[in-house]
Design a protein around this motif. Structure first.
Motif, PDB file in Angstrom:
ATOM      1  N   TYR A 274     -12.299  -3.005  13.024  1.00 29.52           N
ATOM      2  CA  TYR A 274     -13.189  -3.249  11.898  1.00 29.52           C
ATOM      3  C   TYR A 274     -12.512  -2.966  10.565  1.00 29.52           C
ATOM      4  N   LEU A 275     -12.719  -3.887   9.635  1.00 34.69           N
ATOM      5  CA  LEU A 275     -12.264  -3.665   8.268  1.00 34.69           C
ATOM      6  C   LEU A 275     -13.340  -2.855   7.559  1.00 34.69           C
ATOM      7  N   GLU A 276     -12.906  -2.021   6.627  1.00 34.35           N
ATOM      8  CA  GLU A 276     -13.826  -1.061   6.004  1.00 34.35           C
ATOM      9  C   GLU A 276     -14.347  -1.636   4.685  1.00 34.35           C
ATOM     10  N   GLU A 277     -15.594  -2.100   4.700  1.00 32.73           N
ATOM     11  CA  GLU A 277     -16.147  -2.765   3.530  1.00 32.73           C
ATOM     12  C   GLU A 277     -16.167  -1.836   2.315  1.00 32.73           C
ATOM     13  N   THR A 278     -16.506  -0.567   2.550  1.00 31.67           N
ATOM     14  CA  THR A 278     -16.602   0.365   1.418  1.00 31.67           C
ATOM     15  C   THR A 278     -15.219   0.726   0.872  1.00 31.67           C
ATOM     16  N   ALA A 279     -14.162   0.482   1.656  1.00 31.58           N
ATOM     17  CA  ALA A 279     -12.800   0.683   1.150  1.00 31.58           C
ATOM     18  C   ALA A 279     -12.177  -0.674   0.826  1.00 31.58           C
ATOM     19  N   ASN A 280     -12.985  -1.543   0.235  1.00 32.95           N
ATOM     20  CA  ASN A 280     -12.522  -2.882  -0.150  1.00 32.95           C
ATOM     21  C   ASN A 280     -11.842  -3.613   1.006  1.00 32.95           C
ATOM     22  N   TRP A 281     -12.473  -3.536   2.182  1.00 33.22           N
ATOM     23  CA  TRP A 281     -12.005  -4.235   3.383  1.00 33.22           C
ATOM     24  C   TRP A 281     -10.591  -3.833   3.806  1.00 33.22           C
ATOM     25  N   GLY A 282     -10.254  -2.565   3.584  1.00 34.58           N
ATOM     26  CA  GLY A 282      -8.948  -2.066   3.998  1.00 34.58           C
ATOM     27  C   GLY A 282      -8.882  -1.830   5.507  1.00 34.58           C
ATOM     28  N   LEU A 283      -7.647  -1.597   5.989  1.00 30.25           N
ATOM     29  CA  LEU A 283      -7.429  -1.333   7.416  1.00 30.25           C
ATOM     30  C   LEU A 283      -7.218   0.162   7.599  1.00 30.25           C
ATOM     31  N   ASP A 284      -7.748   0.697   8.672  1.00 26.03           N
ATOM     32  CA  ASP A 284      -7.571   2.107   8.991  1.00 26.03           C
ATOM     33  C   ASP A 284      -6.879   2.210  10.349  1.00 26.03           C
ATOM     34  N   ILE A 285      -5.629   2.728  10.292  1.00 23.64           N
ATOM     35  CA  ILE A 285      -4.813   2.735  11.516  1.00 23.64           C
ATOM     36  C   ILE A 285      -5.466   3.568  12.620  1.00 23.64           C
ATOM     37  N   ASP A 286      -6.118   4.668  12.255  1.00 28.28           N
ATOM     38  CA  ASP A 286      -6.773   5.478  13.285  1.00 28.28           C
ATOM     39  C   ASP A 286      -7.841   4.667  14.014  1.00 28.28           C
TER      40      ASP A 286
ATOM     41  N   PRO B 123     -12.515 -13.719   6.127  1.00 21.56           N
ATOM     42  CA  PRO B 123     -13.337 -14.147   4.987  1.00 21.56           C
ATOM     43  C   PRO B 123     -13.436 -13.117   3.867  1.00 21.56           C
ATOM     44  N   THR B 124     -12.677 -12.032   3.955  1.00 19.57           N
ATOM     45  CA  THR B 124     -12.999 -10.857   3.158  1.00 19.57           C
ATOM     46  C   THR B 124     -12.294 -10.794   1.812  1.00 19.57           C
ATOM     47  N   GLY B 125     -11.259 -11.605   1.618  1.00 19.55           N
ATOM     48  CA  GLY B 125     -10.668 -11.743   0.290  1.00 19.55           C
ATOM     49  C   GLY B 125      -9.841 -10.580  -0.217  1.00 19.55           C
ATOM     50  N   GLN B 126      -9.549  -9.586   0.633  1.00 19.19           N
ATOM     51  CA  GLN B 126      -8.757  -8.451   0.149  1.00 19.19           C
ATOM     52  C   GLN B 126      -7.260  -8.735   0.229  1.00 19.19           C
ATOM     53  N   CYS B 127      -6.480  -8.031  -0.600  1.00 17.42           N
ATOM     54  CA  CYS B 127      -5.019  -8.065  -0.493  1.00 17.42           C
ATOM     55  C   CYS B 127      -4.559  -6.723   0.058  1.00 17.42           C
ATOM     56  N   LEU B 128      -3.823  -6.771   1.151  1.00 14.83           N
ATOM     57  CA  LEU B 128      -3.389  -5.517   1.781  1.00 14.83           C
ATOM     58  C   LEU B 128      -2.286  -4.876   0.947  1.00 14.83           C
ATOM     59  N   SER B 129      -2.286  -3.566   0.907  1.00 15.39           N
ATOM     60  CA  SER B 129      -1.237  -2.854   0.169  1.00 15.39           C
ATOM     61  C   SER B 129       0.018  -2.769   1.025  1.00 15.39           C
ATOM     62  N   GLU B 130       1.149  -2.580   0.349  1.00 21.18           N
ATOM     63  CA  GLU B 130       2.412  -2.419   1.069  1.00 21.18           C
ATOM     64  C   GLU B 130       2.330  -1.240   2.046  1.00 21.18           C
ATOM     65  N   ALA B 131       1.714  -0.154   1.602  1.00 21.99           N
ATOM     66  CA  ALA B 131       1.610   1.040   2.457  1.00 21.99           C
ATOM     67  C   ALA B 131       0.813   0.728   3.718  1.00 21.99           C
ATOM     68  N   ASN B 132      -0.250  -0.041   3.540  1.00 20.13           N
ATOM     69  CA  ASN B 132      -1.099  -0.409   4.670  1.00 20.13           C
ATOM     70  C   ASN B 132      -0.310  -1.238   5.695  1.00 20.13           C
ATOM     71  N   ILE B 133       0.445  -2.210   5.202  1.00 15.92           N
ATOM     72  CA  ILE B 133       1.213  -3.075   6.116  1.00 15.92           C
ATOM     73  C   ILE B 133       2.332  -2.280   6.797  1.00 15.92           C
ATOM     74  N   ARG B 134       2.927  -1.372   6.023  1.00 19.93           N
ATOM     75  CA  ARG B 134       3.978  -0.519   6.576  1.00 19.93           C
ATOM     76  C   ARG B 134       3.436   0.308   7.754  1.00 19.93           C
ATOM     77  N   ALA B 135       2.262   0.864   7.562  1.00 18.02           N
ATOM     78  CA  ALA B 135       1.635   1.663   8.626  1.00 18.02           C
ATOM     79  C   ALA B 135       1.331   0.794   9.844  1.00 18.02           C
ATOM     80  N   LEU B 136       0.863  -0.403   9.564  1.00 16.92           N
ATOM     81  CA  LEU B 136       0.578  -1.369  10.634  1.00 16.92           C
ATOM     82  C   LEU B 136       1.812  -1.702  11.451  1.00 16.92           C
ATOM     83  N   LEU B 137       2.920  -1.918  10.751  1.00 22.66           N
ATOM     84  CA  LEU B 137       4.154  -2.293  11.437  1.00 22.66           C
ATOM     85  C   LEU B 137       4.634  -1.149  12.329  1.00 22.66           C
ATOM     86  N   LYS B 138       4.493   0.089  11.820  1.00 26.08           N
ATOM     87  CA  LYS B 138       4.834   1.257  12.658  1.00 26.08           C
ATOM     88  C   LYS B 138       3.986   1.274  13.918  1.00 26.08           C
TER      89      LYS B 138
END
Lengths: 480, 480
Positions: free
Chosen positions: B182-194, B221-236
């Motif tokens: 799930y993307l976090e709507e209240t965190a502007n549709w960010g990703l949470d690795i946990d 459909p959520t229109g957010q841009c992922l941060s570099e830190a977020n993608i870095r965590a994802l890749l790990k």
């Protein structure tokens, strides 16, 4: 644990796929081309790649659709004829946003209507545009239908052997079972219903439910045109066995004899009347890639469904919508193909002259090639009655077969590789299409330019006859 | 015994497919349109259908490629600029037979080289054309990769929720399991690795092996841009879990804020160095359908493979070859997109002016729409940072939910159908993208013409606020 795209962990069905038309021979030909060798690519029915010029009128129309701003340009009449301009306006009016907008996933309704009108003129029965889906070439339509039919490895699809490998490849990919039925080479690649029935019985013994049957008419790679009586018998068989008939009719404009003109499976089915005409499930495929168009790179095609229940039609629509829409320029080519210039149109004469020249030349090339093969040692070849291929049988001497084994090659692959290295002619070994044990063929298109054809056949004959001599008397020429 | 295409006997995976973007709402909108109602189709990101004009230069080039006989026409210079003529000659020289010939099944080598050069300029790392495959739009590439990865229903694919339904539909079709994160709507549709890790653990408990992960950046459909830190965590995370990362980056040119510019997953991966940069399997997707091009109907796209073993790359080539080649005009659009006019070219200024106008207008429209939604009763909406969509949360009163149940509809479908009937605005209910229980959204594109936008948002607000009032106080207006 391996990663998701490590070879040992990917989908087994993907690995099972074999696709000979672009297989070992093609790869080797591409290598040789990179090294500077002149290659005659006769492995794929790709007319423009061998110099066939596109028909002018459809290209003018599609060019104008791509550049709609030209329609307001005062100079447009200097480079485009008025009927092409009119036709471009017509097609743009069928879109909602020009070529850059997705269409309905089934294709533009206005073009599906033009296809339906064409089918009605051809068959003498009305056709429903709602049962016509435009596709990115016929292959994509075939794949979608097979994916809809095949549930698991116990579902069988009757496929002619030799066959166009699209069918074997797609059946592997979707995890079904190919149930072969053999075409009779000595009966000019005709179909024998008793043999087909035997194939179904054999499949049943193995626990396979045969659910559909493929015919390719005119034939690929075999070039025969099926008779009306043959198709009629087939349809009865499909009725009795409740098989979906998948009628690959992409070569319907490519006919090089007058005894057996093309008649669509749909026309014959509807001629037969009820109950068959109301019950046999039929899907017919067509394309802009063949005929005298040869617009392969545009990827335009359609399939028409007959007697398919509406709920299934809806499912097919739903799956088509996953990839949004077929490419719109390809749809317009399809519209143009089924609705070409008419007598009286400015472009009519040019269009007819161009298309006639192509078809008549193909007919002559079919003769040159068949005669050429039949003049070669240990080669026998049925006449190419239709489609775009010649499929000579190559009677390999035992020593050649042994030499192939030593080289770790299937014998016809061995022969075709030698042919490629010696002459630059890139063919497809018959084994890629399915073969009876110990029988060898190759497939070549009849598409090289007519003026090049005599030299190509000479070069083939020289290679072949030397090859045969070499392996018949056991001598070995180092330059082979 | 039923026939092969009877509904009860077709492939169960086909039936399982759900595809909301062209689902009930779209079908109803199409009906209303036939009845003469004016429909604003905001259900699909289809810019040209909503009036966006195509960029002139690429259309000139492709029109010339379709009509190569114009290149010899003395009048061609009256309607086409010299650099378009040059570029058309360039692309035709990359084909073997023009647009009518099949290309290599991976696409024309010369265009794959242009794509590789673009990627190198973008990321600062060289890219190998042999690992770039051109496709008929990005969707076809995504489907091919999922078909390669998924072996059976125990293979799981991590997909963001809300998600673009291409993923759920294709996973159903290929018989895999969608594992939602799930993307976090209240965190502007960010990703949470946990959270993602929890999803993987939950899937494992059910016997599912998670094999790949999808990200859509910028989000659909959520229109957010992922941060570099977020993608870095994802890749790990992908490295640790040995997941293939499928990076859907089709909106990389659609960025409407300056804090988080687009950075490709590939660049971040290569920046991270070994072992990750050598081990994480990554497939990145791009298209000509989005950006300021919006050439959806042309069906052009590519995918680039990083760290995929050569044997797997060969298998992907083999399967691509079943349908012969992606459409060639779409390939040329891709070449033009990655290699647009340069400063000094005749068409440069026009090209830049046109593309800037589109992007800047999209940015303004993103604001108008977000602000419009946030001014409505019971509607909250994150800003569209990128992509082409607005995804407002619609907080439905309990009585509206009850009314939906009585009507036999999912609550957001109920709301969107009422919206469609009242205003002609065709949206997609949030449930089509996946939703947490009891939370409702709709997706609309930000693509209606800028000048129409205020009226559309007024019409939306009027409908919404009346709807909310009606169901909050229990009154019922018959005209709804």
């Amino acid at each position: 644990m391996s990663r998701g795209l490590d070879y040992d962990s990917i989908n087994e069905n993907v690995k099972q796929v074999a696709y000979a038309v672009r297989g070992e021979l093609y790869l080797r030909a591409s290598e040789l081309q990179k090294e500077g060798k002149k290659i005659v690519f006769t492995n794929v029915g790709n007319p423009h790649a061998l110099g066939q010029k596109p028909l002018t009128f459809p290209r003018q129309v599609v060019a104008l659709c791509q550049a709609p701003f030209l329609l307001d340009d005062p100079n447009v009449g200097l480079v485009f004829p008025a009927d092409a301009i009119e036709r471009a306006k017509h097609y743009l009016s069928l879109t909602s946003g020009g070529l850059g907008a997705y269409s309905d996933s089934r294709g533009l309704p206005g073009i599906r209507k033009e296809v339906a009108d064409f089918i009605e003129r051809r068959d003498g029965y009305p056709s429903d545009p709602e049962l016509i889906y435009l596709t990115d070439g016929a292959s994509k339509g075939v794949m979608q239908m097979l994916n809809t039919i095949i549930r698991n490895s116990n579902d069988g699809i009757l496929v002619p052997v030799p066959q166009y490998p699209l069918y074997s490849a797609a059946i592997s990919l979707f995890g079904g079972s190919l149930v072969p039925y053999y075409l009779e080479e000595t009966a000019n690649w005709g179909l024998d219903i008793d043999n087909i029935h035997q194939s179904v019985i054999q499949a049943r013994i193995k626990g396979i439910t045969v659910r559909a049957m493929v015919i390719i008419n005119p034939g690929n790679p075999t070039g025969q045109c099926l008779s009306e009586a043959n198709i009629r018998a087939l349809l009865k068989f499909c009725f009795q066995e409740k098989l979906v008939l998948l009628a690959d009719e992409v070569y319907q404009q490519n006919i090089y004899q007058d005894e057996r003109p093309f008649i669509s499976a749909r026309k014959i089915l509807l001629d037969m009347g009820p109950p068959l005409s109301k019950e046999v499930q039929l899907v017919s495929f067509h394309t802009v890639s063949k005929g005298y168009w040869g617009e392969c790179g545009q990827r335009g095609g359609y399939f028409e469904m007959t007697n398919i229940p509406p709920k299934t039609v809806d499912e097919i629509y739903k799956v088509a919508s996953i990839s949004l829409s077929p490419n719109v320029p390809g749809q317009i080519f399809m519209g143009l193909m089924v609705n070409p210039p008419k007598p009286g149109d400015i472009s009519y004469l040019k269009f007819v002259t161009e298309s006639k020249a192509i078809l008549e030349s193909l007919r002559r090339r079919a003769h040159i090639m068949t005669d050429g093969f039949n003049s070669c040692k240990n080669v026998v070849c049925n006449f190419t009655e239709g489609a775009m291929y010649s499929f000579p049988q190559i009677q390999l001497p035992p020593r050649a077969i042994e030499a192939a084994k030593r080289a770790g090659k299937v014998p016809d692959v061995f022969y075709c590789l030698k042919l490629l290295e010696a002459t630059g002619i890139s063919t497809v070994p018959g084994s890629g299409f399915g073969q009876k044990e110990g029988i060898f063929h190759l497939r070549t298109t009849i598409l090289p330019a007519e003026e090049d054809m005599p030299a190509i056949m000479d070069s083939f004959k020289k290679f072949n006859d030397e090859f045969m001599e070499q392996y018949e008397d056991g001598r070995s020429y180092s330059r082979m």
